[in-house]
Enzyme design. Structure first.
Site, short mmCIF file in Angstrom:
data_model
loop_
_atom_site.label_atom_id
_atom_site.label_comp_id
_atom_site.label_asym_id
_atom_site.label_seq_id
_atom_site.Cartn_x
_atom_site.Cartn_y
_atom_site.Cartn_z
N PRO A 23 19.97 24.26 88.36
CA PRO A 23 18.58 24.85 88.00
C PRO A 23 18.07 24.57 86.69
O PRO A 23 16.94 24.72 86.59
CB PRO A 23 18.48 26.37 88.65
CG PRO A 23 20.00 26.62 88.66
CD PRO A 23 20.69 25.40 88.93
N ASP A 46 15.18 13.93 84.16
CA ASP A 46 13.93 14.40 84.00
C ASP A 46 13.96 15.74 83.71
O ASP A 46 14.97 16.58 83.51
CB ASP A 46 13.41 14.13 85.49
CG ASP A 46 13.87 14.27 86.70
OD1 ASP A 46 13.76 13.37 87.46
OD2 ASP A 46 14.54 15.27 86.82
N LYS A 68 9.41 11.56 79.66
CA LYS A 68 9.01 11.43 78.35
C LYS A 68 8.27 10.08 78.02
O LYS A 68 7.60 9.73 77.07
CB LYS A 68 9.80 11.76 77.20
CG LYS A 68 9.99 13.05 76.97
CD LYS A 68 10.77 13.50 75.87
CE LYS A 68 10.95 14.80 75.60
NZ LYS A 68 12.29 15.12 75.01
N MET A 183 7.53 24.28 94.89
CA MET A 183 6.32 23.82 94.38
C MET A 183 5.00 24.11 94.95
O MET A 183 4.25 23.53 95.45
CB MET A 183 6.49 21.91 94.98
CG MET A 183 7.37 21.28 94.17
SD MET A 183 7.47 19.45 94.54
CE MET A 183 8.56 19.66 96.21
N1 SAH Z 1 15.65 19.05 93.59
C1 SAH Z 1 15.42 20.46 93.06
C2 SAH Z 1 13.88 20.54 93.51
C3 SAH Z 1 12.94 19.63 92.91
S1 SAH Z 1 10.97 19.99 93.34
C4 SAH Z 1 16.16 21.32 93.46
O1 SAH Z 1 17.04 21.29 94.39
O2 SAH Z 1 16.23 22.68 93.04
C5 SAH Z 1 10.66 20.92 91.93
C6 SAH Z 1 10.63 22.48 92.32
O3 SAH Z 1 11.88 23.06 92.35
C7 SAH Z 1 9.68 23.21 91.50
O4 SAH Z 1 8.44 23.26 91.63
C8 SAH Z 1 10.21 24.61 91.79
O5 SAH Z 1 9.76 24.99 92.99
C9 SAH Z 1 11.82 24.34 91.93
N2 SAH Z 1 12.63 24.57 90.83
C10 SAH Z 1 13.35 23.70 90.19
N3 SAH Z 1 14.02 24.16 89.33
C11 SAH Z 1 13.68 25.49 89.02
C12 SAH Z 1 14.01 26.48 88.02
N4 SAH Z 1 14.82 26.42 87.18
N5 SAH Z 1 13.37 27.71 88.39
C13 SAH Z 1 12.66 27.91 89.45
N6 SAH Z 1 12.13 26.98 90.34
C14 SAH Z 1 12.74 25.88 90.12
#
Ligand code: SAH
Length: 250
Positions: A23, A46, A68, A183
């Site tokens: 995360p 990303d 970026k 999201m």
């Molecule tokens: N592949 C990622 C998700 C990508 S979609 C995963 O497995 O976590 C992007 C969404 O993931 C964001 O809109 C949010 O809902 C969530 N997200 C990703 N990183 C986050 C974080 N550090 N804290 C809270 N939500 C997070």
């Protein structure tokens, strides 16, 4: 294009490894993910990836942040796919670093398919998804004996009723399991309204966890009925995970 000169070159050493970075906190990157980074020539990353994990890489490693490059946030998937293939065909070990897990709303499998079509050897290292870890870092278990026997993870990218939406929100309202929405901040009011319209008790506990695993992590706990208003009042923005169900009160 198996057998093309390009694929022969890539077989001489160029590879693409998708790494689920967790995360945000590099401490939540897997040992296998770290090992792949340590051997990379190029890292394509990303903005939700654990960027601090890149600080310790040797200076010769090329880091390409697709958030970026010009028109970054909207860098097309085709451009990213082409970048991965191009660097691998030049014989480089490419790591594609993503936030969370590459196969959870990460378009990871599109990249795997593009690389395979180009004859580039590809590997995937799973990551800690925010769907489970963001609630967990806020002390919320997605399942708990006697409270929730399961959880469903959905994208809130398009709201209920939108022509592109394929989620049956009414079925989710009746599911009796924890609902986790990624999201879903921009569409939160529409989502909670659809769930309540479909019969979910507005007093059902709910929470939003923003910036999980970062120093700026914040949690808002509310009910389904008032969650959207609280998120606006507290100026919570993306990235954030929404959790709906009795576990959100634990
Ligand atoms: N592949 C990622 C998700 C990508 S979609 C995963 O497995 O976590 C992007 C969404 O993931 C964001 O809109 C949010 O809902 C969530 N997200 C990703 N990183 C986050 C974080 N550090 N804290 C809270 N939500 C997070």
């Amino acid at each position: 294009m198996q057998g093309s000169p390009e694929s022969t070159r890539s077989a001489e050493g160029g590879t693409v490894t998708l790494v689920g970075g967790g995360p945000a906190d590099p401490g939540l990157l897997t040992v296998a993910g770290q090992a792949a980074l340590a051997e990379a020539d190029v890292v394509v990353t990303d903005r939700l990836a654990p960027l601090a994990a890149l600080d310790s890489l040797p200076p010769h490693v090329e880091i390409i942040d697709v958030a970026k490059i010009p028109h970054g946030r909207s860098t097309s998937q085709e451009t990213i796919n082409a970048l991965l293939v191009e660097h691998a065909r030049a014989g480089r070990r490419v790591v594609r670093l993503k936030g969370g897990d590459s196969f959870v709303f990460g378009r990871g499998h599109e990249e795997v398919e593009a690389c395979r079509e180009a004859g580039v050897p590809t590997r995937v290292i799973p990551g800690v998804t925010s769907a489970i870890s963001a609630p967990e870092l806020a002390g919320i278990p997605v399942t708990h004996r006697g409270v929730s026997q399961g959880f469903t993870v959905v994208s809130g990218h398009v709201p209920p009723g939108h022509p592109d939406s394929t989620v049956d929100w009414a079925a989710l309202a009746r599911s009796g399991t924890t609902l986790v929405v990624l999201m879903g901040i921009r569409t939160l009011a529409a989502i909670t309204a659809a769930l309540v319209d479909a019969g979910l008790d507005p007093a059902t506990p709910a929470a939003v966890v923003a910036d999980a695993a970062r120093p700026s992590q914040r949690t808002v706990r509310a009910t389904v009925g008032d969650l959207a208003a609280r998120v606006v009042a507290e100026q919570i923005g993306a990235p954030a995970v929404v959790v709906i169900g009795p576990v959100a009160a634990l």
